[in-house]
Structures are given as structure tokens and as C-alpha cells.
Design a protein around this motif. Structure first.
Motif, PDB file in Angstrom:
ATOM      1  N   ILE A  68      13.518 -22.573 -49.848  1.00 54.45           N
ATOM      2  CA  ILE A  68      13.874 -23.534 -50.328  1.00 54.45           C
ATOM      3  C   ILE A  68      14.696 -24.004 -51.501  1.00 54.45           C
ATOM      4  O   ILE A  68      15.656 -23.168 -51.572  1.00 54.45           O
ATOM      5  CB  ILE A  68      12.642 -24.122 -51.657  1.00 54.45           C
ATOM      6  CG1 ILE A  68      12.352 -25.597 -52.329  1.00 54.45           C
ATOM      7  CG2 ILE A  68      12.776 -23.101 -52.395  1.00 54.45           C
ATOM      8  CD1 ILE A  68      10.850 -26.123 -53.303  1.00 54.45           C
ATOM      9  N   SER A  69      15.364 -25.744 -50.841  1.00 58.08           N
ATOM     10  CA  SER A  69      16.849 -25.920 -51.438  1.00 58.08           C
ATOM     11  C   SER A  69      16.733 -26.902 -51.776  1.00 58.08           C
ATOM     12  O   SER A  69      16.259 -28.207 -50.867  1.00 58.08           O
ATOM     13  CB  SER A  69      17.637 -25.015 -50.271  1.00 58.08           C
ATOM     14  OG  SER A  69      17.961 -26.189 -49.180  1.00 58.08           O
ATOM     15  N   THR A  70      18.215 -27.649 -52.161  1.00 56.90           N
ATOM     16  CA  THR A  70      18.334 -28.760 -52.034  1.00 56.90           C
ATOM     17  C   THR A  70      19.785 -29.498 -51.161  1.00 56.90           C
ATOM     18  O   THR A  70      20.487 -28.162 -51.477  1.00 56.90           O
ATOM     19  CB  THR A  70      18.148 -29.275 -53.658  1.00 56.90           C
ATOM     20  OG1 THR A  70      19.303 -28.851 -54.273  1.00 56.90           O
ATOM     21  CG2 THR A  70      16.876 -29.355 -54.279  1.00 56.90           C
ATOM     22  N   ASP A  71      20.190 -30.082 -51.501  1.00 56.51           N
ATOM     23  CA  ASP A  71      21.754 -30.869 -51.165  1.00 56.51           C
ATOM     24  C   ASP A  71      22.423 -30.919 -52.792  1.00 56.51           C
ATOM     25  O   ASP A  71      21.589 -31.297 -53.525  1.00 56.51           O
ATOM     26  CB  ASP A  71      22.041 -31.825 -50.768  1.00 56.51           C
ATOM     27  CG  ASP A  71      21.143 -33.406 -51.439  1.00 56.51           C
ATOM     28  OD1 ASP A  71      21.931 -34.390 -50.137  1.00 56.51           O
ATOM     29  OD2 ASP A  71      20.826 -33.129 -51.983  1.00 56.51           O
ATOM     30  N   ASN A  72      23.612 -30.959 -52.664  1.00 51.90           N
ATOM     31  CA  ASN A  72      24.693 -31.423 -53.569  1.00 51.90           C
ATOM     32  C   ASN A  72      24.138 -32.251 -54.628  1.00 51.90           C
ATOM     33  O   ASN A  72      23.909 -32.328 -55.795  1.00 51.90           O
ATOM     34  CB  ASN A  72      25.953 -30.760 -53.301  1.00 51.90           C
ATOM     35  CG  ASN A  72      26.293 -29.413 -52.636  1.00 51.90           C
ATOM     36  OD1 ASN A  72      25.820 -28.839 -53.276  1.00 51.90           O
ATOM     37  ND2 ASN A  72      27.216 -29.580 -51.921  1.00 51.90           N
ATOM     38  N   ALA A  73      23.819 -33.423 -54.076  1.00 61.74           N
ATOM     39  CA  ALA A  73      23.477 -34.621 -54.352  1.00 61.74           C
ATOM     40  C   ALA A  73      22.071 -34.686 -55.209  1.00 61.74           C
ATOM     41  O   ALA A  73      21.587 -35.923 -55.794  1.00 61.74           O
ATOM     42  CB  ALA A  73      23.597 -35.913 -53.501  1.00 61.74           C
ATOM     43  N   LYS A  74      20.798 -33.581 -55.046  1.00 65.26           N
ATOM     44  CA  LYS A  74      19.997 -33.862 -55.614  1.00 65.26           C
ATOM     45  C   LYS A  74      18.795 -34.998 -55.267  1.00 65.26           C
ATOM     46  O   LYS A  74      17.972 -35.319 -55.597  1.00 65.26           O
ATOM     47  CB  LYS A  74      19.947 -33.367 -56.870  1.00 65.26           C
ATOM     48  CG  LYS A  74      20.826 -31.928 -57.453  1.00 65.26           C
ATOM     49  CD  LYS A  74      20.204 -30.449 -57.810  1.00 65.26           C
ATOM     50  CE  LYS A  74      21.097 -29.505 -57.789  1.00 65.26           C
ATOM     51  NZ  LYS A  74      21.173 -28.456 -57.027  1.00 65.26           N
ATOM     52  N   THR A  75      19.370 -35.092 -53.879  1.00 64.84           N
ATOM     53  CA  THR A  75      18.545 -36.215 -53.439  1.00 64.84           C
ATOM     54  C   THR A  75      17.359 -36.170 -51.937  1.00 64.84           C
ATOM     55  O   THR A  75      16.775 -36.661 -51.892  1.00 64.84           O
ATOM     56  CB  THR A  75      19.134 -37.397 -53.053  1.00 64.84           C
ATOM     57  OG1 THR A  75      20.063 -37.026 -51.689  1.00 64.84           O
ATOM     58  CG2 THR A  75      19.789 -37.848 -54.038  1.00 64.84           C
ATOM     59  N   THR A  76      18.157 -34.908 -51.636  1.00 66.05           N
ATOM     60  CA  THR A  76      17.005 -34.579 -50.546  1.00 66.05           C
ATOM     61  C   THR A  76      16.541 -32.142 -50.487  1.00 66.05           C
ATOM     62  O   THR A  76      17.325 -32.194 -50.960  1.00 66.05           O
ATOM     63  CB  THR A  76      17.602 -34.698 -49.239  1.00 66.05           C
ATOM     64  OG1 THR A  76      18.328 -35.634 -49.230  1.00 66.05           O
ATOM     65  CG2 THR A  76      17.050 -33.769 -48.004  1.00 66.05           C
ATOM     66  N   MET A  77      15.621 -32.601 -50.845  1.00 66.11           N
ATOM     67  CA  MET A  77      14.921 -31.204 -50.896  1.00 66.11           C
ATOM     68  C   MET A  77      14.368 -30.761 -48.887  1.00 66.11           C
ATOM     69  O   MET A  77      14.265 -31.361 -48.147  1.00 66.11           O
ATOM     70  CB  MET A  77      14.045 -31.097 -51.644  1.00 66.11           C
ATOM     71  CG  MET A  77      13.439 -29.392 -52.464  1.00 66.11           C
ATOM     72  SD  MET A  77      11.719 -29.464 -53.109  1.00 66.11           S
ATOM     73  CE  MET A  77      10.333 -31.090 -52.199  1.00 66.11           C
ATOM     74  N   TYR A  78      15.181 -29.053 -49.193  1.00 69.74           N
ATOM     75  CA  TYR A  78      14.604 -29.037 -47.784  1.00 69.74           C
ATOM     76  C   TYR A  78      14.044 -27.657 -48.117  1.00 69.74           C
ATOM     77  O   TYR A  78      13.329 -27.061 -48.699  1.00 69.74           O
ATOM     78  CB  TYR A  78      15.856 -27.864 -47.024  1.00 69.74           C
ATOM     79  CG  TYR A  78      16.992 -29.589 -46.588  1.00 69.74           C
ATOM     80  CD1 TYR A  78      18.314 -29.302 -48.076  1.00 69.74           C
ATOM     81  CD2 TYR A  78      16.845 -30.242 -45.877  1.00 69.74           C
ATOM     82  CE1 TYR A  78      19.075 -30.304 -47.619  1.00 69.74           C
ATOM     83  CE2 TYR A  78      17.757 -31.350 -45.642  1.00 69.74           C
ATOM     84  CZ  TYR A  78      18.760 -31.277 -46.842  1.00 69.74           C
ATOM     85  OH  TYR A  78      20.463 -31.452 -47.167  1.00 69.74           O
ATOM     86  N   LEU A  79      13.223 -27.429 -46.426  1.00 70.35           N
ATOM     87  CA  LEU A  79      12.176 -26.081 -46.641  1.00 70.35           C
ATOM     88  C   LEU A  79      12.473 -25.341 -44.740  1.00 70.35           C
ATOM     89  O   LEU A  79      12.081 -26.256 -44.131  1.00 70.35           O
ATOM     90  CB  LEU A  79      10.986 -26.156 -46.159  1.00 70.35           C
ATOM     91  CG  LEU A  79      10.022 -24.882 -46.657  1.00 70.35           C
ATOM     92  CD1 LEU A  79      10.038 -24.730 -47.922  1.00 70.35           C
ATOM     93  CD2 LEU A  79       8.349 -25.179 -46.547  1.00 70.35           C
ATOM     94  N   GLN A  80      13.384 -24.468 -44.907  1.00 72.01           N
ATOM     95  CA  GLN A  80      13.955 -24.035 -44.274  1.00 72.01           C
ATOM     96  C   GLN A  80      12.707 -22.811 -44.009  1.00 72.01           C
ATOM     97  O   GLN A  80      12.521 -21.314 -44.253  1.00 72.01           O
ATOM     98  CB  GLN A  80      14.699 -23.126 -44.146  1.00 72.01           C
ATOM     99  CG  GLN A  80      16.004 -22.259 -42.777  1.00 72.01           C
ATOM    100  CD  GLN A  80      15.723 -22.965 -42.409  1.00 72.01           C
ATOM    101  OE1 GLN A  80      16.730 -24.049 -42.159  1.00 72.01           O
ATOM    102  NE2 GLN A  80      15.781 -22.740 -40.663  1.00 72.01           N
ATOM    103  N   MET A  81      12.641 -22.702 -42.671  1.00 77.21           N
ATOM    104  CA  MET A  81      10.905 -22.093 -42.354  1.00 77.21           C
ATOM    105  C   MET A  81      12.037 -20.982 -40.653  1.00 77.21           C
ATOM    106  O   MET A  81      12.126 -21.784 -40.254  1.00 77.21           O
ATOM    107  CB  MET A  81       9.850 -22.708 -41.502  1.00 77.21           C
ATOM    108  CG  MET A  81       9.114 -23.572 -43.144  1.00 77.21           C
ATOM    109  SD  MET A  81       8.565 -24.349 -42.706  1.00 77.21           S
ATOM    110  CE  MET A  81       7.757 -25.413 -41.034  1.00 77.21           C
ATOM    111  N   SER A  82      11.185 -20.113 -41.104  1.00 78.04           N
ATOM    112  CA  SER A  82      11.707 -18.845 -40.411  1.00 78.04           C
ATOM    113  C   SER A  82      11.038 -18.187 -39.982  1.00 78.04           C
ATOM    114  O   SER A  82       9.833 -17.999 -40.423  1.00 78.04           O
ATOM    115  CB  SER A  82      13.192 -18.684 -40.316  1.00 78.04           C
ATOM    116  OG  SER A  82      13.333 -17.299 -41.377  1.00 78.04           O
ATOM    117  N   SER A  83      10.319 -17.259 -38.624  1.00 76.47           N
ATOM    118  CA  SER A  83       9.515 -16.320 -38.650  1.00 76.47           C
ATOM    119  C   SER A  83       8.459 -16.834 -38.131  1.00 76.47           C
ATOM    120  O   SER A  83       7.230 -16.777 -39.227  1.00 76.47           O
ATOM    121  CB  SER A  83       9.599 -15.150 -38.799  1.00 76.47           C
ATOM    122  OG  SER A  83      11.145 -14.866 -38.585  1.00 76.47           O
TER     123      SER A  83
END
Length: 114
Positions: A68-83
Motif C-alpha cells: 500500500i502506498s500513496t503518491d507525493n500529493a497524497k491524493t492517490t492511493m495504490y495497492l501494488q499486488m504481485s504473485s
């Protein structure tokens, strides 16, 4: 406040996807932000969470595979999913809690084929 998820789709087992959650009317900084997932007939389960007070949490089944992460502007959150595994198939929702109020997106479907 509006949260809009994107990035879901069909992927083979072992593959990767990155989900995004775009926020308007709110920023992710200073609030508790989370990704949940839900399969039909089951409760919505917490997958990953990030907050300034509690740090980062991952449910056991996704630990070391999801980030889980966010962009520098804190307006977009991500969920990087692998495997990815077939059991990761679900509708994924982003969530933010501000002043005790829960805000939800409408979800994005992730389907992992075996």
C-alpha cells in the motif's frame, strides 16, 4: 468526498496488478487509509492499511505480496499486488476514515485465473 478505484481486471495466477484510488475532497495524509476486498456472500475484509499513528498493516494472506502506498500529493492511493493467487479474486474497495467518518469507493473487480 469522492473515492474512485481503478486498475482491476483479469490476470493469470502469478501475475501483478496495481490498483489506484483517486481522491477528491480529501487527502490521504493524516487519515487512516485502507484497501478492503469482498467476495459475494462474504463480509468485506481488510487487506492493507496505512496511518500515521499505526503505521502499515497487511492481512496475513497478502503480506510480502501486496504493498500500500500513496503518491507525493497524497491524493492517490495504490495497492501494488504481485504473485496473485485465485483466492485474491474479489472486488477491491478503498477506504479512508476522517474524523470518525468512513468514505468508500465503489470498488474495482480483480479476477485471478488459475
Amino acid at each position: 468526498v469522492q473515492l474512485v478505484e481503478s486498475g482491476g481486471g483479469l490476470v493469470q495466477a502469478g501475475g501483478s496488478l496495481r490498483l489506484s484510488c483517486a481522491a477528491s475532497g480529501i487527502i490521504f495524509s493524516g487519515n487512516t487509509m485502507s484497501w478492503y476486498r469482498q467476495v459475494p456472500g462474504k463480509p468485506r475484509d481488510l487487506v492493507a492499511q496505512m496511518s500515521t499513528h499505526s503505521g502499515t498493516y497487511y492481512t496475513g494472506s497478502v503480506k510480502d505480496r501486496f504493498t500500500i502506498s500513496t503518491d507525493n500529493a497524497k491524493t492517490t492511493m495504490y495497492l501494488q499486488m504481485s504473485s496473485l493467487k485465485p483466492e485474491d479474486t474479489a472486488v477491491y474497495y478503498c477506504n479512508i476514515v476522517r474524523d470518525g467518518v468512513n468514505y468508500w469507493g465503489k470498488g474495482t473487480l480483480v479476477t485471478v485465473s488459475s
